[in-house]
Write a protein that holds these residues in place. Structure first.
Motif, PDB file in Angstrom:
ATOM      1  N   SER A 207     -16.658  29.889  11.776  1.00 10.73           N
ATOM      2  CA  SER A 207     -16.615  28.361  11.090  1.00 10.73           C
ATOM      3  C   SER A 207     -17.926  27.774  11.218  1.00 10.73           C
ATOM      4  O   SER A 207     -18.634  27.226  10.418  1.00 10.73           O
ATOM      5  N   ALA A 208     -18.654  28.132  12.417  1.00 11.11           N
ATOM      6  CA  ALA A 208     -19.794  27.410  12.716  1.00 11.11           C
ATOM      7  C   ALA A 208     -20.915  27.942  11.970  1.00 11.11           C
ATOM      8  O   ALA A 208     -21.697  27.166  11.570  1.00 11.11           O
ATOM      9  N   ALA A 209     -20.890  29.553  11.726  1.00 13.06           N
ATOM     10  CA  ALA A 209     -21.798  29.940  10.745  1.00 13.06           C
ATOM     11  C   ALA A 209     -21.819  29.465   9.540  1.00 13.06           C
ATOM     12  O   ALA A 209     -22.819  29.264   8.639  1.00 13.06           O
ATOM     13  N   ALA A 210     -20.603  29.290   9.084  1.00 16.48           N
ATOM     14  CA  ALA A 210     -20.374  28.963   7.541  1.00 16.48           C
ATOM     15  C   ALA A 210     -20.889  27.416   7.476  1.00 16.48           C
ATOM     16  O   ALA A 210     -21.468  27.101   6.536  1.00 16.48           O
ATOM     17  N   GLY A 211     -20.848  26.701   8.665  1.00 16.26           N
ATOM     18  CA  GLY A 211     -21.054  25.066   8.543  1.00 16.26           C
ATOM     19  C   GLY A 211     -22.562  25.226   8.555  1.00 16.26           C
ATOM     20  O   GLY A 211     -23.276  24.621   7.812  1.00 16.26           O
ATOM     21  N   LEU A 212     -23.352  25.989   9.436  1.00 19.92           N
ATOM     22  CA  LEU A 212     -24.779  26.104   9.288  1.00 19.92           C
ATOM     23  C   LEU A 212     -25.223  26.545   8.042  1.00 19.92           C
ATOM     24  O   LEU A 212     -26.084  26.005   7.469  1.00 19.92           O
ATOM     25  N   LEU A 213     -24.556  27.530   7.473  1.00 20.86           N
ATOM     26  CA  LEU A 213     -25.057  28.012   6.076  1.00 20.86           C
ATOM     27  C   LEU A 213     -24.790  26.942   5.040  1.00 20.86           C
ATOM     28  O   LEU A 213     -25.808  26.879   4.100  1.00 20.86           O
ATOM     29  N   ALA A 214     -23.587  26.316   5.098  1.00 21.41           N
ATOM     30  CA  ALA A 214     -23.493  25.246   4.020  1.00 21.41           C
ATOM     31  C   ALA A 214     -24.663  23.999   4.133  1.00 21.41           C
ATOM     32  O   ALA A 214     -25.127  23.608   3.115  1.00 21.41           O
ATOM     33  N   LEU A 215     -25.116  23.845   5.536  1.00 24.48           N
ATOM     34  CA  LEU A 215     -25.894  22.849   5.555  1.00 24.48           C
ATOM     35  C   LEU A 215     -27.269  23.194   5.089  1.00 24.48           C
ATOM     36  O   LEU A 215     -27.912  22.398   4.561  1.00 24.48           O
ATOM     37  N   SER A 216     -27.487  24.438   5.609  1.00 19.45           N
ATOM     38  CA  SER A 216     -28.886  25.005   5.225  1.00 19.45           C
ATOM     39  C   SER A 216     -29.109  24.971   3.455  1.00 19.45           C
ATOM     40  O   SER A 216     -30.014  24.819   2.938  1.00 19.45           O
TER      41      SER A 216
ATOM     42  N   GLY B 198     -22.232  13.032  20.331  1.00 18.35           N
ATOM     43  CA  GLY B 198     -22.978  13.599  19.232  1.00 18.35           C
ATOM     44  C   GLY B 198     -23.927  12.502  18.574  1.00 18.35           C
ATOM     45  O   GLY B 198     -23.597  11.551  18.317  1.00 18.35           O
ATOM     46  N   VAL B 199     -25.323  12.941  18.564  1.00 15.93           N
ATOM     47  CA  VAL B 199     -26.325  12.207  17.732  1.00 15.93           C
ATOM     48  C   VAL B 199     -26.980  13.163  16.893  1.00 15.93           C
ATOM     49  O   VAL B 199     -26.775  14.404  17.094  1.00 15.93           O
ATOM     50  N   THR B 200     -27.616  12.468  15.777  1.00 21.92           N
ATOM     51  CA  THR B 200     -28.353  13.630  15.043  1.00 21.92           C
ATOM     52  C   THR B 200     -29.439  14.239  15.693  1.00 21.92           C
ATOM     53  O   THR B 200     -29.521  15.791  15.578  1.00 21.92           O
ATOM     54  N   GLY B 201     -30.208  13.583  16.466  1.00 18.97           N
ATOM     55  CA  GLY B 201     -31.261  14.412  17.520  1.00 18.97           C
ATOM     56  C   GLY B 201     -31.684  13.417  18.509  1.00 18.97           C
ATOM     57  O   GLY B 201     -31.495  12.177  18.328  1.00 18.97           O
TER      58      GLY B 201
ATOM     59  N   THR C 165     -22.559  20.688  10.732  1.00 18.98           N
ATOM     60  CA  THR C 165     -22.767  20.905  12.113  1.00 18.98           C
ATOM     61  C   THR C 165     -22.276  19.802  13.094  1.00 18.98           C
ATOM     62  O   THR C 165     -21.705  20.304  14.049  1.00 18.98           O
ATOM     63  N   PHE C 166     -22.248  18.641  12.531  1.00 20.73           N
ATOM     64  CA  PHE C 166     -21.527  17.630  13.292  1.00 20.73           C
ATOM     65  C   PHE C 166     -20.060  17.804  13.163  1.00 20.73           C
ATOM     66  O   PHE C 166     -19.256  17.865  14.388  1.00 20.73           O
ATOM     67  N   ILE C 167     -19.762  18.057  12.011  1.00 20.97           N
ATOM     68  CA  ILE C 167     -18.102  18.234  12.216  1.00 20.97           C
ATOM     69  C   ILE C 167     -17.412  19.346  13.006  1.00 20.97           C
ATOM     70  O   ILE C 167     -16.681  19.299  13.668  1.00 20.97           O
ATOM     71  N   SER C 168     -18.411  20.579  12.942  1.00 18.85           N
ATOM     72  CA  SER C 168     -18.209  21.781  13.534  1.00 18.85           C
ATOM     73  C   SER C 168     -17.902  21.329  15.292  1.00 18.85           C
ATOM     74  O   SER C 168     -16.939  21.732  15.877  1.00 18.85           O
ATOM     75  N   ALA C 169     -19.155  20.547  15.716  1.00 19.42           N
ATOM     76  CA  ALA C 169     -19.152  20.148  17.083  1.00 19.42           C
ATOM     77  C   ALA C 169     -17.874  19.266  17.324  1.00 19.42           C
ATOM     78  O   ALA C 169     -17.382  19.384  18.449  1.00 19.42           O
TER      79      ALA C 169
ATOM     80  N   ASP D 243     -17.358  15.006  22.138  1.00 21.77           N
ATOM     81  CA  ASP D 243     -16.051  14.138  22.358  1.00 21.77           C
ATOM     82  C   ASP D 243     -15.957  13.169  21.344  1.00 21.77           C
ATOM     83  O   ASP D 243     -14.943  12.806  20.749  1.00 21.77           O
ATOM     84  N   ALA D 244     -17.079  12.532  20.890  1.00 21.78           N
ATOM     85  CA  ALA D 244     -17.253  11.549  19.767  1.00 21.78           C
ATOM     86  C   ALA D 244     -18.724  11.417  19.359  1.00 21.78           C
ATOM     87  O   ALA D 244     -19.580  12.314  20.101  1.00 21.78           O
ATOM     88  N   GLY D 245     -18.821  10.968  18.384  1.00 17.00           N
ATOM     89  CA  GLY D 245     -20.356  10.883  17.905  1.00 17.00           C
ATOM     90  C   GLY D 245     -20.592   9.962  16.947  1.00 17.00           C
ATOM     91  O   GLY D 245     -19.495   9.260  16.217  1.00 17.00           O
ATOM     92  N   MET D 246     -22.044   9.891  16.546  1.00 17.51           N
ATOM     93  CA  MET D 246     -22.423   8.775  15.506  1.00 17.51           C
ATOM     94  C   MET D 246     -22.703   9.539  14.338  1.00 17.51           C
ATOM     95  O   MET D 246     -23.830  10.120  14.596  1.00 17.51           O
ATOM     96  N   THR D 247     -22.445   9.161  13.254  1.00 16.54           N
ATOM     97  CA  THR D 247     -22.917   9.793  11.914  1.00 16.54           C
ATOM     98  C   THR D 247     -22.595   8.819  10.871  1.00 16.54           C
ATOM     99  O   THR D 247     -22.235   7.593  10.960  1.00 16.54           O
ATOM    100  N   THR D 248     -23.149   9.447   9.732  1.00 15.42           N
ATOM    101  CA  THR D 248     -22.958   8.273   8.462  1.00 15.42           C
ATOM    102  C   THR D 248     -22.225   9.151   7.411  1.00 15.42           C
ATOM    103  O   THR D 248     -21.808  10.460   7.435  1.00 15.42           O
TER     104      THR D 248
END
Length: 351
Positions: free
Chosen positions: A10-19, A152-155, A188-192, A199-204
């Motif tokens: 799942s993580a690999a697929a997520g990274l591939l999709a993001l890439s 979670g944060v973007t960076g 990558t955010f969703i997978s995490a 546990d939580a995170g900031m995203t858009t």
């Protein structure tokens, strides 16, 4: 064991999709820039965006798609990085002439000795959402519960990092009492979130819309509207903008005016068109196969945008207050807010 394998896949697929999405974004930007220049004689300008497919930075690609850059005689090349802090780095290192990212970087850079200013303000709210994973929803009901959590944060050093730290400090949690985790955005955010890496995170958006659709989490704090910004931060929070090095602006005023003209036209266009009409103008890949969900993501975020590119009254002061709450470099420094933005070009564009 099979469960771990599934997570890994799942993580690999997520990274591939993001890439793939980032690659498509860059390909779309590059090809549009090439065709947008018409006869190739338009002035070439490179702009780094802190995530071309993020709805908060939508005016960048939308301006390209509407043809407003080329109408101004510009050949704009849009490049993409997953986090605004990386767009900032590209700007100060001279790789690009402009950055589309959060205005707060101009204050952070000023105290580091770099003169950078926002030349057109896209927004008067952050457009950010603090999302809690479904697993941790019972343990986190407000930022007061951030203590001991992985957020979670973007960076690291990004605007999501800044805002997360402010919300924690404002609610009695020291920045040393939780763990910020750089997880990017999108898959990558969703997978995490799903794996429990955060546990939580900031995203858009469109990440927020996808999380809610998958029932992977719920909204804790919504800052996509001026009202949400007021409630969470105590005032308007100018976020997404086009910012540039002050020396470059002063030496290329005609080019900057053309850029601002184009962006102001886009903001006006956005204010008179529906989310579905806006979505139809964007690259097909941005909807990730779900046009309805993508249009909903745009609709949720539209309230954050200005209609004229003007810096909101008291906006810079709110940003300074937020940064001073947790950033020791800014807390102990005198920031000249008048040098962090200019309305010179917007006034001419809207006049």
């Amino acid at each position: 064991m099979r469960k771990s394998a599934r997570f890994a896949a799942s993580a690999a697929a997520g990274l591939l999709a993001l890439s793939s999405l980032t690659a498509c974004a860059n390909d779309a930007a590059g090809s549009t820039a090439d065709s947008g220049g018409g006869d190739g004689k338009g002035e070439h300008v490179k702009i780094m965006v802190g995530g071309l497919d993020k709805v908060i930075y939508m005016p960048a690609m939308l301006t390209q798609r509407l043809g407003y850059f080329s109408a101004e005689g510009l050949d704009v090349e849009l490049l993409s990085e997953p986090a605004g802090v990386q767009a900032e780095t590209a700007l100060v290192s001279g790789q690009v002439q402009g950055a589309v990212g959060f205005y707060d970087h101009t204050l952070d850079l000023q105290v580091k000795g770099k003169a950078v200013e926002s030349v057109v303000q896209f927004s008067h709210a952050p457009g950010e959402v603090e999302v809690v994973s479904s697993k941790a929803a019972g343990k986190i009901s407000s930022p007061k519960d951030f203590k001991g959590k992985k957020l979670g944060v973007t960076g690291l050093g990004s605007s999501t990092d800044f805002l997360t730290k402010y919300l924690a400090v404002k609610n009695g949690v020291n920045v040393s009492e939780f763990s910020p985790v750089a997880v990017g955005a999108g898959p990558t955010f969703i997978s995490a979130l799903q794996k429990g890496s955060i546990d939580a995170g900031m995203t858009t958006d469109p990440t927020v819309a996808t999380i809610l659709d998958k029932k992977a989490g719920k909204v804790l704090i919504d800052m996509r509207t001026p009202e949400g910004s007021q409630a969470a931060l105590g005032g308007p929070y100018p976020s997404s903008s086009l910012y540039m090095q002050t020396d470059w602006v002063n030496g290329h005023k005609e080019t900057v005016q053309k850029l601002v003209n184009a962006f102001v036209k886009t903001l006006k266009w956005m204010s008179t068109h529906s989310a579905s009409e806006i979505a139809a103008k964007m690259p097909a890949d941005y909807s990730q196969g779900n046009k309805t969900l993508y249009a909903e993501a745009i609709k949720s975020t539209l309230p954050m945008f200005t209609k004229d590119g003007v810096m909101p009254a008291n906006g810079p002061e709110t940003v300074e207050k937020v940064l001073k709450a947790f950033n020791p470099n800014i807390k102990n420094a005198k920031v000249d807010l008048s040098k962090t933005f200019t309305t010179e070009f917007v006034e001419k564009a809207t006049g």
